[in-house]
Design a protein around this motif. Structure first.
Motif, mmCIF file in Angstrom:
data_model
loop_
_atom_site.group_PDB
_atom_site.id
_atom_site.type_symbol
_atom_site.label_atom_id
_atom_site.label_comp_id
_atom_site.label_asym_id
_atom_site.label_seq_id
_atom_site.Cartn_x
_atom_site.Cartn_y
_atom_site.Cartn_z
ATOM 1 N N LEU A 168 0.804 -1.169 -0.092
ATOM 2 C CA LEU A 168 -0.075 -0.055 -0.054
ATOM 3 C C LEU A 168 0.854 1.359 -0.317
ATOM 4 O O LEU A 168 1.847 1.336 0.874
ATOM 5 N N THR A 169 0.697 2.074 -0.755
ATOM 6 C CA THR A 169 1.159 3.314 -0.874
ATOM 7 C C THR A 169 0.080 4.414 -0.874
ATOM 8 O O THR A 169 -0.375 4.869 -1.836
ATOM 9 N N VAL A 170 -0.328 4.879 0.198
ATOM 10 C CA VAL A 170 -1.131 5.928 0.721
ATOM 11 C C VAL A 170 -0.924 7.056 1.568
ATOM 12 O O VAL A 170 0.258 7.250 2.047
ATOM 13 N N GLU A 171 -2.030 7.935 1.452
ATOM 14 C CA GLU A 171 -1.694 9.261 2.394
ATOM 15 C C GLU A 171 -2.089 9.041 3.777
ATOM 16 O O GLU A 171 -1.570 9.740 4.506
ATOM 17 N N ASN A 172 -3.176 8.080 3.922
ATOM 18 C CA ASN A 172 -3.279 8.174 5.466
ATOM 19 C C ASN A 172 -3.968 6.558 5.743
ATOM 20 O O ASN A 172 -4.213 5.878 4.801
ATOM 21 N N MET A 173 -4.316 6.664 7.060
ATOM 22 C CA MET A 173 -4.793 5.264 7.437
ATOM 23 C C MET A 173 -6.200 5.006 6.850
ATOM 24 O O MET A 173 -6.292 3.592 6.430
ATOM 25 N N ASP A 174 -7.131 5.817 6.824
ATOM 26 C CA ASP A 174 -8.322 5.231 6.041
ATOM 27 C C ASP A 174 -7.950 4.668 4.868
ATOM 28 O O ASP A 174 -8.964 3.829 4.290
ATOM 29 N N GLN A 175 -7.152 5.376 4.016
ATOM 30 C CA GLN A 175 -6.769 4.820 2.456
ATOM 31 C C GLN A 175 -6.478 3.307 2.608
ATOM 32 O O GLN A 175 -6.811 2.406 2.115
ATOM 33 N N ALA A 176 -5.376 3.200 3.693
ATOM 34 C CA ALA A 176 -4.946 1.945 3.714
ATOM 35 C C ALA A 176 -6.027 0.812 4.331
ATOM 36 O O ALA A 176 -5.928 -0.387 3.920
ATOM 37 N N LEU A 177 -6.644 1.239 5.265
ATOM 38 C CA LEU A 177 -7.791 0.357 5.453
ATOM 39 C C LEU A 177 -8.998 0.145 4.502
ATOM 40 O O LEU A 177 -9.544 -1.072 4.574
#
Length: 140
Positions: free
Chosen positions: A102-111
């Protein structure tokens, strides 16, 4: 065919979710449960994939982990070098290695990308290595 998962454990909860998605996809593909090998973080995934590919025991390696953008350029270096390293391993060895990081901006995107369903990155990584391993076998 036997498969492996190498997973960066920096974000333990995300790692657990990614593994669950990958194992579910491996089971659905009828190849059984993959062996799991832990590493500290995403940056270590290419070397772990290289070790696993070199054993000759695995038809493919799903490389899983997460990198969440912070306040520095560290994110850019880790993401780029992890992706490059994983690609290098599969091109050099011929063993499929999926970039399930995962290469994401925040934890919500990761989840959102580890909760099953259409955007489950762990499952997508497993599906990719199974597909390529089957292609390789059919061409042999």
């Amino acid at each position: 065919m036997k498969f492996a998962i190498t997973v960066g454990r920096f974000y333990e909860d995300l790692a657990t979710r990614l593994i669950a998605g990958a194992q579910s996809a491996f089971a659905e593909a009828g190849v059984g449960e993959a062996d799991v090998f832990d590493v500290p973080g995403a940056f270590e995934l290419p070397l772990a994939a290289s070790y696993l590919a070199a054993t000759g025991r695995y038809a493919g390696v799903a490389c899983l982990g997460a990198v969440i953008r912070g306040e520095t350029d560290h994110y850019d270096y880790v993401c780029a070098e992890t992706a490059r390293g994983i690609m290098d391993v599969q091109l050099r060895t011929g063993v499929p290695c999926a970039f399930g990081v995962l290469t994401v901006e925040n934890m919500d995107q990761a989840l959102a990308r580890t909760g099953g369903g259409k955007r489950d990155q762990g499952a997508h990584a497993a599906e990719a290595v199974v597909t390529l391993a089957r292609m390789k076998r059919s061409l042999a």
